[in-house]
Every structure is written in structure tokens, then in C-alpha cells.
Design an enzyme around this catalytic site. Structure first.
Site, PDB file in Angstrom:
ATOM      1  N   ARG A 259      27.928   5.446  58.653  1.00  0.00           N
ATOM      2  CA  ARG A 259      28.055   6.449  59.704  1.00  0.00           C
ATOM      3  C   ARG A 259      28.948   7.560  59.174  1.00  0.00           C
ATOM      4  NH1 ARG A 259      31.857   4.423  64.033  1.00  0.00           N
ATOM      5  NH2 ARG A 259      33.181   6.102  63.291  1.00  0.00           N
ATOM      6  N   HIS A 263      32.062   8.041  65.658  1.00  0.00           N
ATOM      7  CA  HIS A 263      31.131   7.189  66.407  1.00  0.00           C
ATOM      8  C   HIS A 263      30.287   8.029  67.371  1.00  0.00           C
ATOM      9  CE1 HIS A 263      29.453   4.126  68.940  1.00  0.00           C
ATOM     10  NE2 HIS A 263      30.084   4.616  69.983  1.00  0.00           N
ATOM     11  N   TYR A 272      41.283   5.537  62.656  1.00  0.00           N
ATOM     12  CA  TYR A 272      41.101   4.175  62.140  1.00  0.00           C
ATOM     13  C   TYR A 272      40.380   4.077  60.807  1.00  0.00           C
ATOM     14  CZ  TYR A 272      36.639   5.069  64.513  1.00  0.00           C
ATOM     15  OH  TYR A 272      35.461   5.618  64.921  1.00  0.00           O
TER      16      TYR A 272
END
Ligand SMILES: Cc1ncc(C[n+]2csc(CCOP(=O)(O)OP(=O)(O)O)c2C)c(N)n1
Ligand SMILES: [Mg+2]
Lengths: 373, 350
Positions: A259, A263, A272
Site C-alpha cells: 500500500r 490506509h 506508524y
């Protein structure tokens, strides 16, 4: 009694075109022709352009939350191209837009969906797919059911269902796999392992070394593939789909991809995720890889790219115009799709546009005014 | 167990002061900050308290409700779980039985589906089926409700479904003060508490000054937000704010007694009965669909206990009996100030 081995297994990993666009000629045989690669590359670029624009639409307040597909286009296109349009069913999640568009979903429908408009889910007649699926891991059961129906009705059609690495933690996933293998339904489970489920890395999501091995427990053919390699994805998908069509039952594919974006637009992956990891994967971008390959083959050039980028821009503008040009649906719209026939109370709510009841029974003792609004 | 005041200040970015009149330590926060602060205080107080859920650790939750907790308490107190609501809820039940005080988070109310069996058929029933030998003290945190332009299944109001389940308590505070006190009370409760957080009011533009030190608000106590004697308006969650807005649109001679239920189950019958016996009129407002919503239960209680006091039929302003629409139409679907004001006016004219 000596200990004997009850079960052993291995998982193959397939890559045909490496990050530099170099092909393994032997493996590439009987996959895609150069003409097909050329066409799919251009398609991939157009999908990428629309994806980037969707991101910008959100940022400028013209669209709600949007999950970018960026970086995962080869997985969607390679598998989507292997399925038969109008015959095979696509049962998606939300990160395989390109496959849906290939199978006939109007491009602007995806934008409409993320603009909070259900009309983006109204799959056109003859297009075999279910709408984008927001509750994670729930749609695979439907794919099993759909393909089961195909089998029962003796239709030579297959269902391919898409989901992420995170989705394989849901119980429904395992139930779908077990049903599919028990009833030998023509289902292809296509996992886009993009290494993250929002902020949770794949290694924290599960303790298995691969996602693909989960299928072993269900006695299902399973393979890991370079998900950013169009040819490899096409090859394993084609095999799985045709096996299913021929009555060979379900298969599992783990497309190892990444990815590249957050998100969704509501997320901030910097909280993160190590930017170095993202950088490393940018080098494995499926678009860049194909371009290198085609350029080396003399099939592509900077001029052609410029022309394509221009054409993509025009196409994107039209798609956005189509999505934004549709007037907001009237509120009455929400009442019409709850049931085939609108029940009495709902009919009243639709007519009065309220839920309180005063004025509905003028004969009721005590009523002083007749309300007309 | 340790005392919160011995620990480093949690979230030092929040403004703090000592209230001059009362000498109470105060902190200025919005609803979600109040929840995070309370979670930190409870984890400080009681080592058995653990948080678990999707993205609650390093990322601090998608709404940042657990922001900073893993940094402070470590990854053996705050767990990023696999993506599995049944797993989260079911293991939380086990954690509670094993002597912990779990606080599972379900990321959005729309994803409680997979957890339903564990919550309803297990968490809610263990006490009964073990004749009190096994209890499930846990607090299930769930953002709830519409109005934030979110995708499908991120905007529902399922409180009635769970209020219908014996063995569960259901709370839904809508102010920072109530959230702090009710969350602390929920953690003291020996039974499972479903703690719904109306996400639409997580971050209202103005923060409230609330006491920093621990306090509790009893579960099952409604709050009279404004006193009045013409009509009782009952609501909870984000709708309370729509009701308050509606009050501004009413003629001055209508004096509204506004009640925020705060707890959905058990129902604070006394407060609503006393109010409606006084006003004789009542409008109930909730986001959830009208039919078989909590309004139905409250209206029944009122007709049971206030029959001879009623001057008008009890009215419900609720979500329509449809699937919650995608966000383009959500503000029209949800009860808004205009619909509430209209119902109040009509009830007054009756
Ligand atoms: C049942 C359910 N639980 C939680 C969520 C919230 N959520 C949305 S996407 C996501 C992560 C999905 O990860 P993965 O399956 O790997 O797919 P990806 O987004 O990486 O493509 C989560 C937890 C959801 N949509 N549905
Ligand atoms: Mg993923």
C-alpha cells in the site's frame, strides 16, 4: 509405532518480471503478449491517474474518505484480466478498482460511492460484481455462495473475491474457505497482502509466515505471487480461474504487494510506518516496472508517455465531471430501496418526511389544529 | 495499585487550572480527550485494566481515543489485535474471567456484527448461566452514530438492539464531564457495560472544564440538562445537541425540560416519569430508526406511569425506518433541530 509425517506442504512464490522490468522468458511463455502488456500498461496508468485525482478530490473537500489503490494496480488488473467479463463474478473489497472498471463498472461510480452516494453501488445490468464492501472480510462468503450457485446451475462461471491481509483474521474468511473447499465451489480467493491493515503490520496480524499457507488447512491449491508483477498475477489467476471453471474447485492466491499511500485519506501512516519501507517499495511499483520493460522492448517512449498522460488527464476530468454532475438524490430516495414494497409506516414517513405522528389521526380527541406540513 | 497523582501528567497539552471557588483541579478537554484521560487514569489505578482492539496501540485508535496509552503503559497493557471483532470480544470475555479488566474497542458500531454472538450470547449471559459464579466485568467502547460524513456502516445507532439484551448495560454520554464519570463508573461495574461514544461530538469546537481527579457518575441516572415546565424532551448522544439547537427556535413561552438519558439501559424511569408528570408533554429524539427504537420503550413507560398526566400523545422524532443512507443524505435522515422544533410546537398546540 514410529513417528511418521502426517502432512507436508510447500508454498511456491512466482515472479516473472522483476523490479527492473526484466522478464523470465521461460515463465513468461503463454502469459500475456506484448500487445496485451502494452494495452494493460496504458490502462494501469489511467487507473493510477484517477486514483491520484480521487485523493485530491478528498483533500479539496469534494469527496469523503477514500482508500487509495496506488501500488496495487498490477494485482487488480492481472487478476481482473484473467476473469471473463460478464461471465465470472467479481466480489471485491475496496482496493481493486481497476478490476471492477475492467469488468464494466462505470469509472465514476467508484467516485460516487466515496462521495456518499449509493448510486455508485447500482451495478449495471450484465455486469457481474457486488458493490464495494466496507465491512472487512465479510464478502468472501458471498463469493463462495455465488460460485456455489454457478456450480448448482451448471453455469461455467467462477467467482473471484478480493480482500486484504487483515481480512484473513476474520472468522468469516475461514468459514468461506472451508465451505468453498468442502463443496468444491469454483471460487478464487485473491488476497492482496499489502503488508498493512491500517496501522497493523502483517507480522503482527498473524504468526504465520505467509498468508498463502492458511489455504493449506482447507486443502486448497495455494500460491504466493509477486503482486506487483502483472504477468505473474495474470498467470496464477488464469490457472486458478480455469481450474475452477473446469470443476477443480477453489484456489487461494496471495498477491504480495504494498500500500503505497495512507490506509485512507482519514489516515496518517507516518504515525506508524517507516518512510524507508515505503521508499523501498516505491522501487517495486508495478507501473515503473512495466514501463521499463516496454521501453527496453522499444514499445514505449517518453513521447508516448506524455501523450498517454494527457489522454489520462482528459479521461479523469470526464469521470470527475460525471460524478459531480449528478444532482444530489432527493431524500425520498432512501425510502424506495428498503423493501420491494414500502410498508405502511414507512410510506407515512416518506409522505410526511417525519417520524412523529401528530396530525395523522385528525379524529383523535383533543387535536386542535390540523397539520398540513 | 498506584495513585494517579504520583504519575507524570497524562497529555500535558491539555490546559489545567485549579477552580478558585471549589479548589477542584480542572482540565479542559473535549469528549474524546476526556475518554483518553480517563482510560489513562484507570490504567494507572488498576493494573488489571487492559485495552485491546484494532489500531488502538501505536496508532492510538482511528479516533485517537487511546492516543498515548501504549507509550505510557506498554504493549502488554494496550494491544493491537488481529482484525477480528469476534476475536476481540470473545477474548475480552476470557480476559475478564481470567481476572483482568478488559476494555475492548470496536472501531465503529457497524462492525459489532461479528462480535454480536460473543457479546450477547456470552458476555451478557455468563452471570446467569453460572448462577453468579462467573462474571464478566468489562467495558466495551464503541464510537457510534452518524453525522461525520463517513462511509457505509460507520454511522449507525444500534443502542436499542443491545438495550434489549438482559445482562448488558448500555451507556452513551455526550459531554466530556459525563464521559469521564461514566467511564470510571463502568469500570467499577461488575457486569459488562457497552460504552457508546457519539463520534459526531467527539471534538466539538469548544472544550469543557471538567474535574481532573477521578469521579464517577452512577450508571442508570439521566441528567436534566435544562429545567422547564411546558414539555419534556428526552434524548441521548449527539441528538441532545440537536434538541438544544431546536430550543433556540421555539417561542419564548415554551419552556423545555431537556433530559439527556446518558444511560440507555438500565433506564432511569424516575427522572423521566417525574418530568412528564410535571409537563404532561413529551418528545423523544433519537438517531436510530423509529420502529422498535428506544423511544418505543420510553413512551411505553410514560404511558404506564403518566397516563392521567399526559396532555398530548408522546411523540418520537427519530431516524426513518430505512437503512442509514450514505452520507450525502445523512443529515436529512438524522433528526435535526427543525424536525425537533416542529414536533415540540405541535405537541404544545395539542
Ligand atoms: C468488520 C470490520 N472491522 C473493522 C473495519 C475497519 N477497517 C477498515 S479497513 C481495515 C483494515 C483492513 O486491512 P486489510 O484487510 O489488510 O485491507 P487493506 O485496507 O490493507 O487493503 C479496518 C480495520 C472494517 N471496515 N470492517
Ligand atoms: Mg492490508
Amino acid at each position: 509405532m514410529p513417528i511418521r509425517t502426517a502432512y507436508t506442504a510447500k508454498i511456491d512464490y512466482l515472479q516473472i518480471m522483476d523490479e527492473n522490468g526484466v522478464l523470465d522468458e521461460k515463465l513468461a511463455k503463454d502469459t500475456l503478449t506484448d500487445a496485451e502488456v502494452l494495452e494493460l500498461y496504458q490502462y494501469m496508468c489511467r487507473c493510477r491517474a484517477l486514483d491520484e485525482t480521487a485523493f485530491k478530490l478528498q483533500r479539496s473537500g469534494r469527496m469523503g474518505t477514500y482508500p487509495q489503490n496506488k501500488g496495487q494496480e498490477a494485482a487488480a488488473i492481472g487478476s481482473g484480466y484473467a476473469a471473463k467479463r460478464g461471465v465470472d463474478w467479481l466480489v471485491p473489497c475496496y482496493r481493486e478498482n481497476a478490476a471492477l472498471w475492467m469488468h464494466g463498472l462505470p469509472m465514476h461510480y467508484v467516485l460516487l460511492h466515496w462521495m456518499g452516494d449509493e448510486r455508485g453501488n447500482q451495478i449495471p445490468e450484465g455486469v457481474r460484481m457486488t458493490p464495494l464492501c466496507i465491512p472487512i472480510g465479510t464478502q468472501m462468503l458471498h463469493a463462495t455462495g455465488i460460485s456455489w450457485a454457478m456450480k448448482l446451475r451448471k453455469e461455467p462461471a467462477v467467482a473471484i473475491t478480493y480482500f486484504g491481509d487483515g481480512a484473513t483474521s476474520e472468522g468469516d474468511f475461514h468459514e468461506a474457505m472451508n465451505f468453498a473447499s468442502t463443496f468444491q465451489t469454483p471460487t478464487v480467493f485473491f488476497c492482496q497482502n499489502n503488508h498493512w491493515a491500517i496501522s497493523v503490520p502483517r507480522e503482527s496480524q498473524m504468526n504465520s509466515e505467509t498468508v498463502a499457507q492458511k489455504a493449506l488447512a482447507y486443502g486448497m491449491p495455494t500460491v504466493q505471487v509477486d503482486g506487483n508483477d502483472l504477468l505473474a498475477v495474470y498467470k496464477v489467476s488464469k490457472e486458478a480461474i480455469e481450474r475452477a471453471r473446469a470443476g477443480g474447485g477453489p484456489s487461494f492466491i496471495e498477491a504480495v504487494t504494498y500500500r503505497l499511500a495512507d490506509h485512507t485519506t482519514a489516515d496518517d501512516a507516518r504515525r506508524y510506518r517507516d518512510p524507508k519501507e515505503v521508499e523501498a517499495w516505491q522501487g517495486k511499483d508495478p507501473v515503473i516496472r512495466l514501463r521499463k520493460y516496454l521501453t527496453a522492448k522499444g514499445l514505449w517512449s517518453d513521447e508516448k508517455q506524455t501523450a498517454l498522460d494527457e489522454a489520462a488527464k482528459t479521461m479523469v476530468t470526464e469521470v470527475v465531471r460525471a460524478a459531480e454532475g449528478i444532482a444530489k438524490p432527493p431524500l425520498a430516495d432512501i425510502f424506495d430501496y428498503t423493501y420491494a414494497t414500502v410498508p405502511a409506516e414507512l410510506e407515512t414517513q416518506k409522505r410526511t418526511m417525519r417520524t412523529h405522528s401528530l396530525g395523522q389521526n385528525p379524529e383523535q380527541v383533543g387535536l386542535q389544529t390540523e397539520w398540513t406540513s | 495499585m498506584s495513585n494517579a497523582t504520583e504519575q507524570a501528567v497524562f497529555n500535558p497539552k491539555l490546559r489545567r487550572r485549579v477552580d478558585e471557588g471549589s479548589g477542584v483541579n480542572q482540565v479542559e478537554c473535549n469528549l474524546v480527550e476526556a475518554i483518553t484521560l480517563t482510560l489513562a487514569q484507570e490504567m494507572d489505578r488498576d493494573e488489571r485494566v487492559v485495552c485491546l482492539g484494532e489500531d488502538v496501540g501505536l496508532n492510538g485508535g482511528v479516533f485517537r481515543a487511546t492516543d498515548g496509552l501504549q507509550a505510557r503503559f506498554g504493549d502488554q497493557r494496550v494491544f493491537d489485535t488481529p482484525l477480528s471483532e469476534s476475536g476481540i470480544m470473545g477474548t475480552a470475555v476470557g480476559l475478564a474471567m481470567g481476572g483482568m479488566r478488559p476494555i475492548p474497542e470496536i472501531q465503529f458500531e457497524g462492525f459489532m456484527g461479528p462480535a454480536y454472538d460473543q457479546l450477547v450470547n456470552h458476555a451478557a449471559r455468563y452471570r446467569t448461566r453460572s448462577r453468579g459464579a462467573i462474571t464478566i466485568p468489562m467495558v466495551v467502547r464503541v464510537p457510534v452514530g452518524g453525522g461525520i460524513h463517513a462511509p457505509e456502516l460507520h454511522s449507525d445507532s444500534p443502542e436499542a438492539i443491545y438495550a434489549h439484551q438482559p445482562g448488558l448495560k448500555v451507556v452513551m454520554p455526550c459531554t466530556p464531564y459525563d464521559a469521564k464519570g461514566l467511564l470510571a463508573a463502568a469500570l467499577e461495574d461488575p457486569d459488562p457495560v457497552l460504552f457508546f461514544e457519539p463520534k459526531r461530538v467527539y471534538r466539538l469546537p469548544t472544550r469543557d472544564w471538567i474535574p481532573e481527579d477521578r469521579y464517577t457518575i452512577p450508571i442508570g441516572q439521566a441528567k436534566v440538562v435544562t429545567e422547564g415546565d411546558s414539555v419534556t424532551v428526552i434524548s441521548w448522544g449527539a441528538s441532545v445537541y440537536q434538541c438544544l439547537e431546536a430550543m433556540d427556535q421555539l417561542p419564548e413561552d415554551i419552556s423545555v425540560e431537556m433530559i439527556d438519558m446518558r444511560t440507555i439501559s438500565p433506564i432511569d424511569k424516575d427522572t423521566i416519569i417525574a418530568s412528564v408528570q410535571k409537563t404532561g408533554r413529551c418528545v423523544i429524539v433519537h438517531e436510530a430508526p423509529k420502529t422498535a427504537g428506544m423511544g418505543a420503550e420510553l413512551a411505553t413507560i410514560l404511558q404506564e406511569h403518566c397516563f392521567l398526566y399526559l396532555k398530548a400523545p408522546v411523540q418520537r422524532v427519530a431516524g426513518f425506518d430505512t437503512i442509514m443512507p450514505y452520507y450525502k443524505l445523512e443529515l436529512e435522515y438524522l433528526p435535526n433541530a427543525k424536525r425537533v422544533a416542529e414536533a415540540i410546537t405541535q405537541v404544545m398546540a395539542y
